[in-house]
Design an enzyme around this catalytic site. Structure first.
Site, short mmCIF file in Angstrom:
data_model
loop_
_atom_site.label_atom_id
_atom_site.label_comp_id
_atom_site.label_asym_id
_atom_site.label_seq_id
_atom_site.Cartn_x
_atom_site.Cartn_y
_atom_site.Cartn_z
N GLU A 137 0.83 -1.22 0.00
CA GLU A 137 0.00 0.00 0.00
C GLU A 137 0.87 1.27 0.00
OE1 GLU A 137 -4.34 -1.22 1.85
OE2 GLU A 137 -2.86 -0.38 3.23
N THR A 211 -2.64 -17.88 1.86
CA THR A 211 -3.74 -18.01 2.82
C THR A 211 -5.02 -18.21 2.03
OG1 THR A 211 -4.20 -15.64 2.95
CG2 THR A 211 -2.57 -16.53 4.50
N GLY A 213 -8.42 -18.25 3.32
CA GLY A 213 -9.63 -17.94 4.08
C GLY A 213 -10.04 -19.10 4.98
N ASP A 237 -16.48 -10.30 10.71
CA ASP A 237 -15.77 -9.28 9.94
C ASP A 237 -14.41 -9.84 9.54
OD1 ASP A 237 -14.56 -7.06 8.90
OD2 ASP A 237 -14.54 -5.90 10.75
N GLY A 242 -6.21 -11.41 7.10
CA GLY A 242 -4.93 -11.56 6.41
C GLY A 242 -3.83 -10.77 7.12
N ASP A 243 -4.14 -9.55 7.54
CA ASP A 243 -3.13 -8.73 8.22
C ASP A 243 -2.74 -9.35 9.56
OD1 ASP A 243 -3.11 -6.87 6.20
OD2 ASP A 243 -4.64 -5.61 7.13
N ALA A 273 -9.47 -13.14 14.69
CA ALA A 273 -9.69 -11.77 14.19
C ALA A 273 -11.00 -11.68 13.42
CB ALA A 273 -8.52 -11.34 13.31
N ARG A 276 -14.30 -10.65 15.33
CA ARG A 276 -14.45 -9.32 15.93
C ARG A 276 -14.46 -8.23 14.87
NH1 ARG A 276 -9.69 -10.63 20.27
NH2 ARG A 276 -10.72 -12.49 21.03
N GLY A 278 -13.56 -4.66 13.09
CA GLY A 278 -12.43 -3.73 13.00
C GLY A 278 -11.12 -4.45 12.74
#
Ligand code: ADP
Length: 319
Positions: A137, A211, A213, A237, A242-243, A273, A276, A278
């Site tokens: 990014e 990865t 999913g 969510d 991935g992050d 992750a 949750r 966000g």
């Protein structure tokens, strides 16, 4: 101490609207509640490294002089990340506009802003850094310059090649670990027909991880494949999965975990992750991940592993 992780990359403020579905091109969807969350792949991964514990996490990032920057700095500092901030008046802090659908799918538009201003000369001294974690990014020339400098300094270079784009050879040559999702793998290996295992073999990077999913993850390190079926969760969510995986994997590797163990830790963190809201607020801490893993060991899921092997084209190989 020489096991610090340096994350160099983006920070964005995420503007999130929940809706029944992601709009199709030309469609307007009436959404529901709106909220802002600290995000950006670089910052998300730095938070994931820091929450995984065990090593100092530092981050190089660029921010504008505007109100969007403060929540980003607060979230990173709150997670314990040490910051190297390049501050600019030229443009706004990076932002991302996210539509989050009820089935946990998402559609994201990023306005890079200050992230686009990171340059080769901004890289801080690498003394004490054992791992450099990068994403795409920020400008590709900058990412390449950081990877090449780190490689020359004996630092382990990990790239999450997201968002998807083709990679320059100079960047690929400087990598120790490449982490991609399925779409990103397809982009990097365009023109190559075949299954996932073949695509992983085709890449010259010493360790490549894809990865997948809810299916899990597959890694190829030198000639050997490693499969990791996903942990079973009910996702709300998937934005930061991935992050979280990339940050948790790098932190585990930095602490000396071998590849299968780092994959297991990262998969558990990624799965948690997704439960949750966000990208950064959803990142679990090390003790939560360990507790979750202990609770899961009873469910040894051979079927899921077999399906994952078949999906990757590894049904006839020992993994
Ligand atoms: P990205 O967000 O970059 O597309 P993935 O969706 O592949 O990345 O997620 C990264 C990792 O997080 C997966 O390999 C898996 O371990 C975990 N994960 C993601 N989604 C789920 C899910 N629905 N259930 C369990 N684990 C998941």
């Amino acid at each position: 101490m020489s096991n610090a992780i340096l994350v160099a990359g983006s920070a964005n403020l995420d503007f999130v609207v929940r809706a029944a579905h992601v709009p199709a091109p030309g469609e307007t969807v009436l959404g529901r509640e709106f909220a802002t969350f600290p995000g950006g792949k670089g910052a998300n991964q730095a938070v994931a490294c820091a929450r995984a514990g065990g090593a100092t996490t530092r981050m190089l990032l660029a921010l504008g002089e505007d109100p969007y920057a403060a929540p980003l700095e607060a979230s990173l500092r709150g997670a314990g990340v040490e910051l190297h901030v390049v501050r600019t008046r030229e443009t706004a802090t990076g932002t991302a506009f996210i539509c989050l659908a009820d089935d946990a799918e998402n559609a994201i538009t990023v306005a890079p802003g200050a992230n686009a201003l990171l340059r080769a000369e901004h890289l801080p001294p690498l003394a004490g850094v054992s791992h450099l974690l990068l994403q795409l990014e920020t400008p590709i020339d900058t990412v390449t310059a950081y990877a090449v400098a780190a490689r020359a300094a004996g630092v382990t270079v990990v790239l999450n090649a997201a968002p998807a784009r083709e990679l320059p050879t100079a960047l690929l040559d400087a990598l120790d670990v490449l982490i991609v999702n399925e779409g990103e793998l397809a982009t990097i290996t365009t023109g190559l027909r075949g299954r996932i295992a073949e695509a992983l073999t085709h890449l010259a990077v010493p360790c490549v991880i894809v990865t997948l999913g809810a299916r899990g993850a597959c890694a190829r390190a030198r000639g050997e494949f490693h499969l990791r079926a996903a942990y079973r969760v009910r996702p709300v969510d998937t934005t930061g999965a991935g992050d979280t995986f990339c940050g948790a994997f790098t932190a585990a590797s930095c602490q000396g975990s071998d590849l299968p163990d780092a994959l297991a830790f990262a998969s558990a963190a990624g799965a948690l992750a997704t439960t949750r809201l966000g990208a950064q607020t959803g990142v679990p801490a090390r003790d939560e991940v360990e507790k979750f893993r202990r609770a899961q060991t009873a469910i040894a899921d051979d079927d899921a592993l077999r399906q994952l092997a078949a999906y990757c084209g590894l049904e006839n190989r020992s993994v």
